[in-house]
Design an enzyme around this catalytic site. Structure first.
Site, PDB file in Angstrom:
ATOM      1  N   ASN A  72       8.974  -3.103   4.026  1.00 29.87           N
ATOM      2  CA  ASN A  72       8.366  -3.703   5.214  1.00 29.87           C
ATOM      3  C   ASN A  72       8.586  -5.211   5.147  1.00 29.87           C
ATOM      4  OD1 ASN A  72       6.714  -4.600   7.245  1.00 29.87           O
ATOM      5  ND2 ASN A  72       4.791  -3.866   6.327  1.00 29.87           N
ATOM      6  N   LYS A  74       8.010  -7.406   7.325  1.00 30.27           N
ATOM      7  CA  LYS A  74       6.973  -8.158   8.067  1.00 30.27           C
ATOM      8  C   LYS A  74       7.622  -9.247   8.933  1.00 30.27           C
ATOM      9  CE  LYS A  74       3.645  -6.810   4.605  1.00 30.27           C
ATOM     10  NZ  LYS A  74       2.417  -7.056   3.883  1.00 30.27           N
ATOM     11  N   HIS A 156      -0.725  -0.360  10.031  1.00 33.48           N
ATOM     12  CA  HIS A 156      -0.705  -1.269   8.872  1.00 33.48           C
ATOM     13  C   HIS A 156      -1.971  -2.116   8.893  1.00 33.48           C
ATOM     14  CE1 HIS A 156       0.372  -4.518   6.195  1.00 33.48           C
ATOM     15  NE2 HIS A 156       1.245  -3.696   5.671  1.00 33.48           N
ATOM     16  N   GLU A 158      -2.480  -5.121   8.433  1.00 35.77           N
ATOM     17  CA  GLU A 158      -2.384  -6.399   9.159  1.00 35.77           C
ATOM     18  C   GLU A 158      -2.559  -6.186  10.663  1.00 35.77           C
ATOM     19  OE1 GLU A 158       1.247  -7.512   7.190  1.00 35.77           O
ATOM     20  OE2 GLU A 158       0.093  -7.734   5.348  1.00 35.77           O
ATOM     21  N   GLU A 226      -2.567   2.107   1.418  1.00 33.64           N
ATOM     22  CA  GLU A 226      -2.402   0.697   1.082  1.00 33.64           C
ATOM     23  C   GLU A 226      -3.772   0.029   1.019  1.00 33.64           C
ATOM     24  OE1 GLU A 226       1.699  -0.855   2.118  1.00 33.64           O
ATOM     25  OE2 GLU A 226       0.639  -0.850   4.007  1.00 33.64           O
ATOM     26  N   GLY A 232      -0.081  -7.992  -0.689  1.00 29.41           N
ATOM     27  CA  GLY A 232       0.341  -9.387  -0.716  1.00 29.41           C
ATOM     28  C   GLY A 232      -0.472 -10.261  -1.644  1.00 29.41           C
ATOM     29  N   SER A 272       1.437  -4.717  -3.416  1.00 25.95           N
ATOM     30  CA  SER A 272       1.951  -5.459  -4.579  1.00 25.95           C
ATOM     31  C   SER A 272       2.804  -4.605  -5.523  1.00 25.95           C
ATOM     32  CB  SER A 272       0.800  -6.134  -5.333  1.00 25.95           C
ATOM     33  OG  SER A 272       0.169  -7.093  -4.495  1.00 25.95           O
TER      34      SER A 272
HETATM   35  P1  PGA Z   1       3.102  -6.153  -0.478  1.00 23.99           P
HETATM   36  O1  PGA Z   1       2.900  -5.513   0.974  1.00 23.99           O
HETATM   37  O2  PGA Z   1       4.065  -5.263  -1.221  1.00 23.99           O
HETATM   38  O3  PGA Z   1       3.649  -7.513  -0.230  1.00 23.99           O
HETATM   39  O4  PGA Z   1       1.756  -6.163  -1.125  1.00 23.99           O
HETATM   40  C1  PGA Z   1       2.837  -4.125   1.151  1.00 23.99           C
HETATM   41  C2  PGA Z   1       2.680  -3.791   2.610  1.00 23.99           C
HETATM   42  O5  PGA Z   1       1.982  -4.532   3.316  1.00 23.99           O
HETATM   43  O6  PGA Z   1       3.230  -2.801   3.094  1.00 23.99           O
END
Ligand code: PGA
Length: 316
Positions: A72, A74, A156, A158, A226, A232, A272
Site C-alpha cells: 500500500n 498510500k 483502511h 486512515e 491492521e 506506520g 509495521s
Molecule cells: P505500515 O502500514 O506498514 O507502514 O505500518 C501498513 C498499512 O497501513 O497498510
C-alpha cells in the site's frame, strides 16, 4: 448469500470462552491463555493444548488460500520515484506461490500498470460507494476496472479514522466494488485505547459484520487485520498478538459466515511489517500474508516480505 445468523458482536471464540483448559477473557485480556497455548512440557499440558486447539473448531484448520502480500503505497511517490520502485520490483525474484499486489496512488496506476513486468496485480487504495457521477474528487469502481485495476483496498484505518468513513459506508463500498468485479482487501483493526479497554475483538467483529451484512459473497475478499497502533509507528504486533486476533477472526467467520469461507478466506496482517520481522509473523498458523505500507516503498525489501512465504512453508 442469505442473511447469516449472527452471534452477538461481543461473542468470543469457542476456545477462549470457558472451561479449565481455555479460560474466559474479556477482549484480549484473558487469564491463562498463554499457559493454554505454550509448548506442552508434560502429558497433562499436551492434553490441555489439544483441548484448547480442538475447541477452536474450524480454527484448527488454518487458512488454505494462497499466501498474499499487498503493498500500500498510500499518498507517496512521484513519476520518478515510482519508475525506480517499479524497476526494482521488476528486477526482484518473487516466489511462485505468493499472490502480490501493489496499490499506487490513483494518478500513477496507469504508469505502474504499463511498466510493471513482474507478476504483480494492481490495486486502488479506495473507490466510490456507487456509480460515478457528480461526486467531486471521487473515483468509481467502473473507472478502476476501465484502467485495468483488479483490486481495491477498503476500510483502511486512515479512511476510517482520518477521513471518517463508517463501518456501514465501508461495507457498501465493498459490495459495490465486488459488483463491478473488483476484488477487495477489507481492513479491520482496533485503536490503542480500544485494545487497552479489552475491546479488540468487539471492534474487529463489528467491522467484519458490516462487511458481512453488505457483501453477497466472500470469494473475492481478502481480510487485512491492521491494528491501528501498529500502522506506520514501527510498533509491530508480536507474532502471538497477531495470531490471536487472526484466529479469532477466522473463528468469527466460521460461526457467522460459513466454515468453508473461514477456511478459504485469506487473513493478512498489516502494521509495521518489514524485511526483518516478516518471517516470524508468516510462520503463524492463521497469518496468510501481509499488507505493507512503508516497507513496500523499497522494492528489494518488499520482495523479501513477499518471499516470506518460504518461512510459512517451512512450518506447514
Ligand atoms: P505500515 O502500514 O506498514 O507502514 O505500518 C501498513 C498499512 O497501513 O497498510
Amino acid at each position: 448469500m442469505a442473511t447469516p445468523a449472527y452471534i452477538s458482536a461481543s461473542a468470543k471464540p469457542a476456545c477462549i470462552q470457558s472451561g479449565p483448559a481455555c479460560p474466559s477473557f474479556s477482549g484480549l485480556r484473558r487469564t491463562g491463555f498463554e499457559q493454554c497455548m505454550r509448548a506442552p512440557s508434560t502429558f497433562v499440558d499436551l492434553e490441555k493444548v489439544v483441548a484448547c486447539r480442538s475447541s477452536r473448531g474450524v480454527v484448527t484448520m488454518a487458512g488454505t488460500g494462497k499466501f498474499f502480500v499487498g503493498g500500500n503505497w498510500k499518498c507517496n511517490g512521484s513519476k520518478d520515484s515510482i519508475a525506480k520502485l517499479v524497476g526494482d520490483l521488476n528486477a526482484a525474484k518473487l516466489e511462485d506461490d505468493v499472490e502480490v499486489i501493489v496499490a499506487p496512488p490513483f494518478i500513477y496506476i496507469s504508469q505502474v500498470k504499463d511498466s510493471l513486468t513482474a507478476p504483480i496485480q494492481i490495486s486502488a487504495q479506495n473507490s466510490w460507494v456507487g456509480k460515478g457521477g457528480a461526486f467531486t474528487g471521487e473515483i468509481s469502481a467502473e473507472q478502476l476496472k476501465d484502467i485495468g485495476c483488479e483490486w481495491v483496498i477498503l476500510g483502511h484505518s486512515e479512511r476510517r479514522h482520518i477521513i471518517g468513513e463508517s463501518n456501514e459506508f465501508t461495507g457498501k463500498k465493498a459490495a459495490y466494488a465486488l459488483e463491478q468485479n473488483l476484488k477487495v482487501i477489507g481492513c479491520v483493526g482496533e485503536k490503542l485505547e480500544e485494545r487497552e479497554a479489552g475491546k479488540t475483538f468487539d471492534v474487529c467483529f463489528e467491522q467484519l459484520k458490516a462487511f458481512a451484512d453488505a457483501v453477497p459473497s466472500w470469494d473475492n475478499i481478502v481480510i487485512a487485520y491492521e491494528p491501528v497502533w501498529a500502522i506506520g509507528t514501527g510498533k509491530v504486533a508480536t507474532p502471538q498478538q497477531a495470531q490471536e486476533v487472526h484466529a479469532a477472526i477466522r473463528d468469527w467467520m466460521a460461526k457467522n459466515v460459513t466454515p468453508e469461507v473461514a477456511k478459504k478466506v485469506r487473513i493478512i496482517y498489516g502494521g509495521s511489517v518489514n524485511g526483518a520481522n516478516c518471517a516470524e509473523l508468516a510462520k503463524q498458523e492463521d497469518i496468510d500474508g501481509f499488507l505493507v505500507g512503508g516497507a513496500s516503498l523499497k522494492g528489494a525489501e518488499f520482495a523479501t516480505i513477499c518471499n516470506s512465504v518460504t518461512a510459512k512453508k517451512a512450518v506447514v
